[in-house]
Design a protein around this motif. Structure first.
Motif, PDB file in Angstrom:
ATOM      1  N   GLU A 250      -7.722   7.023   0.216  1.00 34.58           N
ATOM      2  CA  GLU A 250      -6.683   8.057   0.220  1.00 34.58           C
ATOM      3  C   GLU A 250      -6.768   8.971  -1.000  1.00 34.58           C
ATOM      4  O   GLU A 250      -6.577  10.188  -0.889  1.00 34.58           O
ATOM      5  CB  GLU A 250      -5.305   7.396   0.295  1.00 34.58           C
TER       6      GLU A 250
ATOM      7  N   SER B 148       0.969   4.069  -2.824  1.00 33.60           N
ATOM      8  CA  SER B 148       0.644   5.423  -2.388  1.00 33.60           C
ATOM      9  C   SER B 148       1.728   6.402  -2.813  1.00 33.60           C
ATOM     10  O   SER B 148       1.434   7.509  -3.286  1.00 33.60           O
ATOM     11  CB  SER B 148       0.466   5.450  -0.873  1.00 33.60           C
TER      12      SER B 148
ATOM     13  N   ARG C 225       0.825  -1.209   0.000  1.00 28.57           N
ATOM     14  CA  ARG C 225       0.000   0.000   0.000  1.00 28.57           C
ATOM     15  C   ARG C 225       0.859   1.259   0.000  1.00 28.57           C
ATOM     16  O   ARG C 225       0.598   2.211  -0.738  1.00 28.57           O
ATOM     17  CB  ARG C 225      -0.918   0.004   1.229  1.00 28.57           C
TER      18      ARG C 225
ATOM     19  N   VAL D 165      -8.697   5.965  -8.296  1.00 25.65           N
ATOM     20  CA  VAL D 165      -8.309   4.560  -8.117  1.00 25.65           C
ATOM     21  C   VAL D 165      -9.567   3.710  -8.255  1.00 25.65           C
ATOM     22  O   VAL D 165     -10.523   3.879  -7.511  1.00 25.65           O
ATOM     23  CB  VAL D 165      -7.660   4.326  -6.736  1.00 25.65           C
TER      24      VAL D 165
ATOM     25  N   LEU E 160      -6.528   2.413  -0.912  1.00 25.06           N
ATOM     26  CA  LEU E 160      -6.024   3.454  -1.812  1.00 25.06           C
ATOM     27  C   LEU E 160      -7.153   4.374  -2.267  1.00 25.06           C
ATOM     28  O   LEU E 160      -6.949   5.580  -2.468  1.00 25.06           O
ATOM     29  CB  LEU E 160      -5.330   2.812  -3.015  1.00 25.06           C
TER      30      LEU E 160
END
Length: 445
Positions: free
Chosen positions: A351, A322, A318, A357, A348
């Motif tokens: 975020e 990221s 991750r 995404v 993801l």
């Protein structure tokens, strides 16, 4: 052996003393049987130790070969011991080794297919049904160093599609035999080549051997050919199983030459300002996580990054994704959200947002869509990919088949290198780059 016990094509193989041999053969013509005789005969006629390593596509074939060898030992009145070893390779995988051991210390070792099992070995090698191993290229890479100290290697197989590793070896062998190229020029071994389709085997007495006749019978010969054809699902299957003609149905989706036509040796060396699209195929233990980044340059999508993560904790995966997505020129990312990847993609999305995404569930429909985009990009020469062997092999491993029910499947063997992970990572990247046509369609009534 009594005169005439082996058929001419079997004798040709047994008496061929070349170190490097290929047998392009029909099913069920006694090829492996002849090779087992050759293996025992050689170890029984020498005083020094000379090991032999046999590997076929499955364990039952290894057991059968060992039993053949034991029968030949009785014929030769050779004092040999047979037993089974339970071994473990360097990665902790357990396997059986079926052994026939001779008084001179020579051993015939019979194993199922796995490249790891040839490590730290020396001796003669036989790769039986080579084209049907899960990873024939890796098998050959692992097996050839075993023969370094003057040992032999032979490969026997029925065909398994165009563009296979064996198909490549045969094409090179024919060039060498025809004098159009040398082994050195082709970066291959000076192979001796034997070709025995069912028609040749029958012409040399196979049908009479099966029926235990001591005279030529043209009717019996014709019946055997017709029976083989009747057993085959179609002409393509008959050609592959019996006539040494690789099936067009089983061909790889991305042949080597198609992949190589889009290779760019320096595509990974720079990163431009153009819009980018990210794809990732998620794995952990057995499969790898592959990250593939494309940059749009005109109407061509150029590969700018291919990364592999193996056995990496999800937190590390991750974090890496990221970090990559901090680049605001990456317009969109699509990730494998099938099974273990679902939580990673969802994190993801939290975020970076669902608009940036997207989840890709690997279904037959989504895989068909991605595979079609990959193939289309290659055929249109609208993609640039790295000139790396492992990536090329990943793409080459994918085969498109249509089931009897009409369903499309994309299959690839699972190997130490992955499960066509590069191919599906690029498919996800192309899914990220794909834009549905927003133009309204005018329907004329």
């Amino acid at each position: 052996m009594p005169k005439g016990y082996f058929l001419p094509y079997q004798n040709d193989w047994i008496l061929d003393d070349n170190r490097f041999k290929l047998w392009d053969k029909s099913r069920r013509i006694g090829a492996t049987y002849a090779e087992s005789y050759r293996a025992v005969r050689r170890r029984n006629l020498i005083n020094e130790k000379r090991d032999y390593w046999f590997s076929s596509a499955d364990e039952s074939a290894a057991i059968e070969f060992s039993l053949y060898c034991q029968e030949w030992c009785k014929l030769f009145e050779a004092i040999a011991e047979s037993f089974t070893e339970q071994l473990e390779d360097e990665n902790g995988f357990r396997y059986n080794n079926y052994v026939v051991e001779f008084p001179n210390g020579s051993r015939i070792n019979c194993m199922s297919s796995n490249p790891r099992r040839f490590r730290s070995k020396g001796g003669d090698v036989c790769l039986d049904e080579f084209d049907w191993h899960d990873s024939p290229g890796e098998m050959l890479d692992a097996a050839t160093p075993v023969t370094t100290w003057g040992y032999d290697i032979c490969i026997l197989t029925t065909r398994n599609g165009e563009g296979s590793e064996f198909d490549d070896l045969v094409k090179k062998a024919k060039q060498i035999i025809n004098g159009t190229a040398t082994a050195t020029e082709l970066h291959t071994l000076p192979w001796s080549y034997h070709l025995t389709p069912i028609t040749v085997a029958v012409a040399q007495g196979l049908a009479e051997k099966i029926r235990k006749l001591n005279h030529v019978d043209s009717k019996v010969r014709m019946e055997l050919i017709e029976e083989c054809r009747a057993k085959s699902r179609n002409e393509d299957a008959y050609n592959q199983e019996y006539m040494c003609i690789p099936s067009t149905q089983a061909s790889t989706l991305i042949p080597y030459d198609l992949y190589q036509s889009c290779e760019s040796p320096d595509c990974l060396s720079s990163m431009g300002p153009g819009p980018k699209y990210l794809g990732f195929d998620v794995g952990r233990e057995h499969h790898r996580t592959k990250i593939w980044l494309l940059e749009e340059v005109g109407d061509i999508l150029v590969t700018r990054m291919v990364e592999t993560m193996h056995k990496a904790p999800y937190k590390a995966q991750r974090q890496r994704l990221s970090d990559i997505l901090q680049d605001r020129t990456i317009n969109r990312a699509c990730g494998d959200a099938t099974g273990i990847g679902d939580m990673l993609v969802e994190t993801l999305q939290d975020e970076f947002g669902e608009h940036r995404v997207e989840k890709v569930k690997f279904t037959s429909t989504s895989k068909d869509h991605m595979a079609s985009m990959v193939l289309g990009r290659f055929e249109d020469k609208k993609i640039r990919v790295p000139a790396e062997r492992s990536i090329r092999e990943s793409f080459h491993s994918v085969r498109k088949t249509v089931t009897a029910a009409g369903n499309v499947r994309y299959d690839a063997a699972s190997t130490d290198e992955g499960h066509a992970d590069d191919f599906w990572a690029l498919g996800c990247a192309l899914e990220a780059a794909w834009q549905p046509d927003p133009t309204p369609k005018c329907i004329l009534l």
